[in-house]
Design a protein around this motif. Structure first.
Motif, mmCIF file in Angstrom:
data_model
loop_
_atom_site.group_PDB
_atom_site.id
_atom_site.type_symbol
_atom_site.label_atom_id
_atom_site.label_comp_id
_atom_site.label_asym_id
_atom_site.label_seq_id
_atom_site.Cartn_x
_atom_site.Cartn_y
_atom_site.Cartn_z
ATOM 1 N N GLY A 79 0.993 3.848 -3.220
ATOM 2 C CA GLY A 79 0.536 5.214 -2.990
ATOM 3 C C GLY A 79 1.459 6.274 -3.557
ATOM 4 O O GLY A 79 1.091 7.446 -3.610
ATOM 5 N N HIS A 87 -4.064 7.479 6.386
ATOM 6 C CA HIS A 87 -5.234 7.831 7.194
ATOM 7 C C HIS A 87 -5.226 6.997 8.471
ATOM 8 O O HIS A 87 -5.042 5.775 8.429
ATOM 9 C CB HIS A 87 -6.527 7.572 6.412
ATOM 10 N N ILE A 132 0.830 -1.205 0.000
ATOM 11 C CA ILE A 132 0.000 0.000 0.000
ATOM 12 C C ILE A 132 0.862 1.252 0.000
ATOM 13 O O ILE A 132 0.578 2.229 -0.716
ATOM 14 C CB ILE A 132 -0.950 -0.011 1.206
ATOM 15 N N SER A 137 -2.883 6.347 -1.036
ATOM 16 C CA SER A 137 -2.334 5.498 0.010
ATOM 17 C C SER A 137 -3.235 5.568 1.238
ATOM 18 O O SER A 137 -3.270 6.591 1.933
ATOM 19 C CB SER A 137 -0.908 5.940 0.368
ATOM 20 N N ILE A 138 -3.956 4.493 1.513
ATOM 21 C CA ILE A 138 -4.874 4.502 2.652
ATOM 22 C C ILE A 138 -4.127 4.418 3.974
ATOM 23 O O ILE A 138 -4.708 4.689 5.032
ATOM 24 C CB ILE A 138 -5.892 3.356 2.546
ATOM 25 N N THR A 139 -2.844 4.051 3.942
ATOM 26 C CA THR A 139 -2.062 4.035 5.181
ATOM 27 C C THR A 139 -1.723 5.434 5.669
ATOM 28 O O THR A 139 -1.146 5.584 6.749
ATOM 29 C CB THR A 139 -0.764 3.239 4.978
ATOM 30 N N PHE A 185 -7.405 3.782 8.954
ATOM 31 C CA PHE A 185 -6.898 2.489 8.488
ATOM 32 C C PHE A 185 -5.788 1.969 9.392
ATOM 33 O O PHE A 185 -5.772 0.788 9.757
ATOM 34 C CB PHE A 185 -6.388 2.606 7.050
#
Length: 227
Positions: A88, A99, A84, A95-97, A102
């Motif tokens: 990103g 946030h 991820i 990139s949801i990491t 998450f």
């Protein structure tokens, strides 16, 4: 007037191909690299296997025998976060990491399961960790509160560290890329900005790998402390 009003919804293209399609293709290609098949074999698969083995050796070099059954689960978490983070960095990807919604959804359940397992296997030993050996009697109540707070701060720091580092890096990339575009009329300033942007991008690749390593290593460290 209509074209200028709806032009913001027109996808950017590269050689008449929407960049969103290219970003989706990169994500699919990444899955092929993670799970090599007979169709995708050769030197790239060999290089990827060597990177994977060396990364696992680095993370689990001090693993205890009791935590060995958790290696496969922690390895999956490591490569999930690493994938991820790296994906990103591509254009038109997210990139949801970056946030905390998450990162905390991973950090809190892992921390909670590790501590529940530790209290289940050695309840008295886990309680004794709240009071370090040699603590004066009048300081015991304060040490219990301090150790308890530090225990509950572990998942908060674990999730926040990952999200904050990635958010800061993506913000720097955005600022320098915007500055390079604004300064495109000035050749010297735009060239300097682009060089800095490339260096920051290389740094962000390292940060993406390091943060996945740090997250997994801390979970492994908490596991070693509890069992």
């Amino acid at each position: 007037m209509i074209n200028s009003l709806f032009s913001q919804f027109t996808p950017d293209t590269l050689i008449f191909l929407p960049l969103q399609i290219l970003a989706s293709f990169i994500a699919i290609l990444w899955l092929i690299i993670l799970y090599p098949t007979n169709f995708f074999s050769g030197h790239i698969t060999y290089i990827w296997n060597q990177i994977r083995l060396e990364a696992l050796k680095l993370i689990f070099q001090n693993v205890k025998n009791k935590s060995a059954p958790w290696i496969s689960s922690l390895s999956a978490i490591f490569f999930l976060i690493l994938s991820i983070n790296l994906l990103g960095l591509f254009p038109y990807t997210f990139s949801i990491t970056s946030h905390v919604s998450f990162t905390y959804s991973i950090a809190i359940p892992l921390w909670l399961s590790v501590n529940i397992l530790g209290f289940y296997l050695a309840f008295n030993s886990r309680l004794s960790h709240l009071v370090p050996q040699g603590t004066p009697p009048f300081l015991i109540p304060f040490m219990v509160w301090i150790e308890t707070l530090s225990l509950f701060a572990q998942p908060l720091a674990l999730g926040l560290r990952l999200a904050a580092n990635l958010t800061a890096g993506h913000l720097l990339l955005f600022l320098f890329s915007s500055a390079a575009w604004v300064l495109s009329n000035n050749l010297i300033l735009s060239s300097i900005t682009i060089v800095i942007l490339i260096l920051i991008f290389i740094l962000e690749i390292g940060v993406a790998c390091i943060q996945a390593y740090v997250f997994t290593s801390l979970i492994n460290f908490y596991l070693d402390q509890n069992i």
